[in-house]
Design an enzyme around this catalytic site. Structure first.
Site, PDB file in Angstrom:
ATOM      1  N   LYS A 193       1.971  -0.160  16.185  1.00  0.00           N
ATOM      2  CA  LYS A 193       3.383   0.189  15.353  1.00  0.00           C
ATOM      3  C   LYS A 193       3.244   1.354  14.498  1.00  0.00           C
ATOM      4  O   LYS A 193       4.496   1.869  14.644  1.00  0.00           O
ATOM      5  CB  LYS A 193       3.239  -1.348  14.341  1.00  0.00           C
ATOM      6  CG  LYS A 193       4.504  -1.403  13.537  1.00  0.00           C
ATOM      7  CD  LYS A 193       4.693  -2.578  12.467  1.00  0.00           C
ATOM      8  CE  LYS A 193       5.740  -2.558  11.705  1.00  0.00           C
ATOM      9  NZ  LYS A 193       5.601  -3.903  10.842  1.00  0.00           N
ATOM     10  N   GLN A 194       2.255   1.760  14.051  1.00  0.00           N
ATOM     11  CA  GLN A 194       2.235   2.792  13.146  1.00  0.00           C
ATOM     12  C   GLN A 194       0.916   3.512  12.959  1.00  0.00           C
ATOM     13  O   GLN A 194      -0.001   3.096  13.534  1.00  0.00           O
ATOM     14  CB  GLN A 194       2.976   2.393  11.921  1.00  0.00           C
ATOM     15  CG  GLN A 194       1.585   1.519  11.147  1.00  0.00           C
ATOM     16  CD  GLN A 194       2.304   0.746   9.926  1.00  0.00           C
ATOM     17  OE1 GLN A 194       2.844  -0.381  10.259  1.00  0.00           O
ATOM     18  NE2 GLN A 194       2.251   1.341   8.709  1.00  0.00           N
TER      19      GLN A 194
ATOM     20  N   GLU B 246       0.244  -3.257  12.549  1.00  0.00           N
ATOM     21  CA  GLU B 246       0.532  -4.628  12.236  1.00  0.00           C
ATOM     22  C   GLU B 246       0.789  -5.356  13.630  1.00  0.00           C
ATOM     23  O   GLU B 246       1.008  -6.354  13.549  1.00  0.00           O
ATOM     24  CB  GLU B 246       1.602  -4.955  11.338  1.00  0.00           C
ATOM     25  CG  GLU B 246       1.268  -4.319   9.731  1.00  0.00           C
ATOM     26  CD  GLU B 246       2.281  -4.296   9.020  1.00  0.00           C
ATOM     27  OE1 GLU B 246       3.398  -4.301   9.352  1.00  0.00           O
ATOM     28  OE2 GLU B 246       1.980  -4.431   7.706  1.00  0.00           O
TER      29      GLU B 246
ATOM     30  N   TRP C 249       0.852  -1.123   0.106  1.00  0.00           N
ATOM     31  CA  TRP C 249       0.098  -0.061   0.165  1.00  0.00           C
ATOM     32  C   TRP C 249       0.827   1.189  -0.001  1.00  0.00           C
ATOM     33  O   TRP C 249       0.387   2.288  -0.263  1.00  0.00           O
ATOM     34  CB  TRP C 249      -1.037  -0.214   1.258  1.00  0.00           C
ATOM     35  CG  TRP C 249      -0.348   0.286   2.678  1.00  0.00           C
ATOM     36  CD1 TRP C 249       0.882  -0.260   3.010  1.00  0.00           C
ATOM     37  CD2 TRP C 249      -0.869   1.206   3.385  1.00  0.00           C
ATOM     38  NE1 TRP C 249       0.826   0.048   4.258  1.00  0.00           N
ATOM     39  CE2 TRP C 249       0.039   0.995   4.737  1.00  0.00           C
ATOM     40  CE3 TRP C 249      -2.033   1.782   3.784  1.00  0.00           C
ATOM     41  CZ2 TRP C 249      -0.086   1.673   5.864  1.00  0.00           C
ATOM     42  CZ3 TRP C 249      -2.045   2.720   4.808  1.00  0.00           C
ATOM     43  CH2 TRP C 249      -1.260   2.313   6.050  1.00  0.00           C
ATOM     44  N   ASP C 250       1.973   1.076   0.441  1.00  0.00           N
ATOM     45  CA  ASP C 250       2.977   2.196   0.356  1.00  0.00           C
ATOM     46  C   ASP C 250       3.002   3.008  -1.037  1.00  0.00           C
ATOM     47  O   ASP C 250       3.114   4.286  -0.900  1.00  0.00           O
ATOM     48  CB  ASP C 250       4.728   1.556   0.159  1.00  0.00           C
ATOM     49  CG  ASP C 250       4.906   0.788   1.536  1.00  0.00           C
ATOM     50  OD1 ASP C 250       4.077   0.129   1.897  1.00  0.00           O
ATOM     51  OD2 ASP C 250       6.215   0.869   2.093  1.00  0.00           O
TER      52      ASP C 250
END
Ligand code: IFM
Length: 755
Positions: free
Chosen positions: A589-590, A482, A343-344
């Site tokens: 995580k993000q 994640e 998805w980056d």
């Protein structure tokens, strides 16, 4: 040749690395990669590779990772688990120099100077190396390498060699190094070699041509065969040898495709005009790209350099002429993530292309169109309808996420992302819609975009399961965060799923007379559309008592850990806490909910955005390079420019200084795309409206002004912001609306508006 070897003088347009440190070689090689979306060449030394060293277990390690990548050249080598890998091509830049029969080596004699310059403006890497060999012979070498932005099949290496004193016998060898390629060689001739992959039936051809002048006179090679050239001469003292080499590359996507023809044709194109013309065309192509996409920050040279570095690598990763490849997480700069596409690309990198290089954005989205078959198969295999994109994708669209990876203790760790990180399917749909909104490219929508939207909506409608509580649920997923696996009703996933269905439901009206055909072709009935609408209306979207959404079901019952007490840690929070405690905690995580705020800002009022940001930002470990840029974007839109700038700078450091220690595997394309978004969509506040664009600048005080270019529906615009004042010039295209700080203006061709 000297002029071509002279880097751009302005420090804002270059990156320099002086000296030699074998431990840092590999991350420098990533950062200084030259690429053009088809070929990527890491900045490994071409002469006397950096020394290998012995680790304490007596295994040999190398600081250098010489790699030339060709986009789309995937094979499934003999690895476990068997997943596609972007294979390296031959290292076409190798040179060996012998002085009076002694090999010139970095590790013997005295290194006087090594300086590498990445010339961002001209898209090339220039290196200077001065060395005295053990016999006291002095060499001064300048090299340049580039892969053409004007003709993507072509690469060029230039080298100028001065040797002192006079009377030294020089043996100069140029060759293609095939070591560790992992491809099967089919043929090799004097100027051409062809290889094939072992599993995927692809083919690669590389053709080469080289020449040398000594003291301004052409020198014929003493030997030339198998893509190797050898020259011998005796130095005159104050003269120089000048060497050039072209490489021309062809990729064949099936066993019957002929890549050799393409490589040979490209070589003829280059050789017939000569290297000076190849350099000139390449520079012109880069100038055109910079004119369309430069971002300059007044008063903050470091930010300008960071943005130019980001733009440089984004441009180098894309190819508008190949709709069958996309951008891997590390572009064409390193082996990280094996060249796989995440998805980056759609969420982090694509906005840059959509706003500045729509042709490249279109090709990237066409890749998703061409991989729809893989996505349909994945959905069907899991028992759902429509198309479910691969979390990690290579050339066919099949899922390529490894099922397991070996953990630090050597034991296999299951990787669930391939099965569960399904938000990618909404991310692709989101990117299609953004592209359509910004470009108004109706042909794309009709030919490909609508089908992607419909098939992904169909997937989500089948994926949302109506339960006894009368609501629709999406269970068993991984969201952007994640650290939490097999969760239910991840707010990001559910919101984006609903959004995808809603956009698909807009299509019948939008496509008008084209709709019936498409609906018939995809067998979409009115009854099915009604089911989609019901699924979208019922899906749970972050249950909340107040303005703060639950990241997923049960989130508020998890352990709330104050991660600030771990500030300065050298390892990820997952390693600090251990996997199980991590999963029982709120630590993310993000960016997850924060990413949702970043993508759908209009869906939340300012107070709700603020409440969710303030709640979730402190829980984020930023253990992914994608995280801080998303936080920066949201913080900038919220007007917290100090915090946004801090995130921006930390994100810029990820590749510029390898602050997170991961650049050896390649630069982080998502972070680089995110930096552009923070500057343009965040600080400048660029937004697309139904009838034009809007700017709502919120520059940090450290940025007194900024300039950038953008496009909207075929128009080319130049923007200058000074403090709170914006000025927009319409360089090309028809009159349009521009809204500046909430006030609409009418902008005519060649005209400017400011407020
Ligand atoms: O796509 C990302 C993911 O969000 C976090 N891990 C790394 C992937 C590739 O960059």
């Amino acid at each position: 040749m000297w002029q071509a070897l002279e880097p751009t003088a302005s420090p804002d347009w270059r990156l320099d690395e002086t000296g030699y440190d074998q431990a840092r070689e590999s991350d420098i090689e990533s950062r200084f990669t030259v690429a053009n979306g088809f070929i990527g060449v890491r900045a490994a030394r071409s002469i006397s590779r950096s020394p290998m060293w012995l680790s304490w277990t007596h295994t040999v390690s190398s600081g250098s990772w010489p790699r030339t990548y060709v986009a789309g050249l995937f094979d499934i080598p003999d690895i476990d688990p068997p997943v596609p890998v972007l294979m390296p091509a031959a290292d076409w830049l190798r040179v060996q120099i012998h002085l009076n029969d002694n090999a010139l080596q970095l590790r013997t004699g005295e290194l006087i100077l090594q300086r590498r310059t990445l010339d961002l403006r001209r898209g090339m890497m220039i290196k200077e190396w001065h060395h005295r060999d053990p016999a006291g012979i002095l060499v001064r070498i300048r090299t340049m390498r580039m892969v053409s932005q004007a003709d993507r099949a072509i690469g060029l290496q230039l080298l100028r060699l001065e040797v002192e004193p006079a009377g030294v016998d020089v043996r100069f060898e140029a060759f293609f190094d095939q070591a560790l390629m992992g491809l099967d060689q089919e043929t090799i001739e004097a100027d051409l070699a062809v290889w094939s992959t072992q599993d995927t039936g692809k083919r690669l051809a590389m053709a080469g041509a080289a020449g040398m002048l000594v003291d301004d006179r052409p020198l014929t090679p003493a030997e030339h065969d198998h893509l190797q050239w050898r020259w011998r001469y005796r130095t005159s003292g104050d003269g120089a040898a000048e060497f050039y080499r072209f490489v021309a590359i062809g990729r064949g996507d099936s066993a019957h495709a002929d890549p050799a023809g393409a490589a040979q044709a490209a070589l003829i194109r280059a050789s017939s005009v000569g290297w000076r013309a190849v350099v000139a065309a390449h520079e012109d192509a880069w100038m055109a790209r910079w004119a369309a996409s430069d971002v300059e920050i007044e008063g903050d040279a470091a930010a300008t350099q960071a943005l130019r570095f980001a733009v440089y690598h984004l441009i180098g990763s894309a190819n508008p002429d190949d709709p069958h490849v996309s951008i891997g997480a590390r572009g064409l700069t390193g082996d990280g993530y094996l060249g796989h596409v995440f998805w980056d690309t759609e969420i982090y990198a694509l906005p840059f292309f959509t706003y500045t290089w729509p042709e490249a954005a279109r090709a990237l989205l066409m890749y998703r169109f061409h991989t729809l078959a893989g996505a349909r198969a994945k959905a069907a295999q899991a028992g759902w309808q429509g198309a479910m994109y691969a979390w990690e994708s290579a050339d066919t669209g099949a899922e390529t996420t490894p099922d397991f990876l070996n953990g630090a203790d050597g034991k296999p760790v299951a990787v669930l992302c391939g099965a569960q990180e399904q938000h990618i399917t909404a991310d692709v749909a989101y990117a299609v819609w953004q592209y359509w909104q910004v470009t108004g490219d109706r042909a794309f929508l009709l030919d490909a975009g609508a089908e992607i939207l419909l098939e992904t909506a169909r997937f989500w409608a089948s994926r949302i399961v109506s339960e006894a509580d009368g609501r629709g649920h999406i269970r068993g997923v991984i969201g952007p965060d994640e650290y939490h696996e097999t969760i239910d009703d991840n707010a990001y996933t559910n919101w984006m799923a609903r959004w995808t269905i809603q956009r698909a439901l807009d299509l019948p009206a939008l496509l008008g007379r084209h709709w019936p055909n498409l609906a018939t072709r995809l067998a979409i009935t009115d009854a099915e559309l009604a089911r989609w609408a019901a699924a979208a209306a019922s899906v749970v979207t972050g249950d909340r008592a107040g303005p703060v959404m639950a990241q997923f079901e049960g989130f508020f019952a998890l352990e709330d850990i104050d991660i600030s007490q771990y500030d300065g840690r050298a390892v990820a929070m997952a390693d600090v806490l251990g996997r199980e405690r991590m999963q029982r905690s709120m630590v993310s995580k993000q960016a997850d909910i924060v990413a949702l705020l970043g993508l759908l800002p209009e869906a939340f009022n300012a107070a709700d955005q603020r409440a969710n940001f303030d709640y979730y930002a402190p829980k984020c470990a930023h253990d992914s390079s994608l995280s801080r840029v998303m936080h920066a974007l949201v913080a900038a839109r919220l007007g917290d420019s100090a915090l946004a700038l801090r995130y921006f700078r930390d994100s810029a450091a990820i590749d510029l200084t390898d602050s997170a220690g991961g650049s050896a595997g390649g630069v982080h394309i998502a972070t680089l795309g995110g930096l552009w978004q923070v500057a343009v969509l965040g600080f400048a506040g660029l937004q697309v409206l139904a009838d034009g664009i809007a700017l709502t600048p919120r520059l940090p005080p450290e940025w007194p002004g900024m300039r950038f270019s953008t496009q909207w529906q075929g128009r080319h615009l130049k923007v200058r912001i000074t403090g709170d004042t914006s000025e927009v010039i319409l360089l090309r295209g028809a009159a349009m609306h521009v809204t500046l700080c909430g006030k609409p203006h009418w902008l005519t061709p060649g005209g400017r508006v400011s407020a």
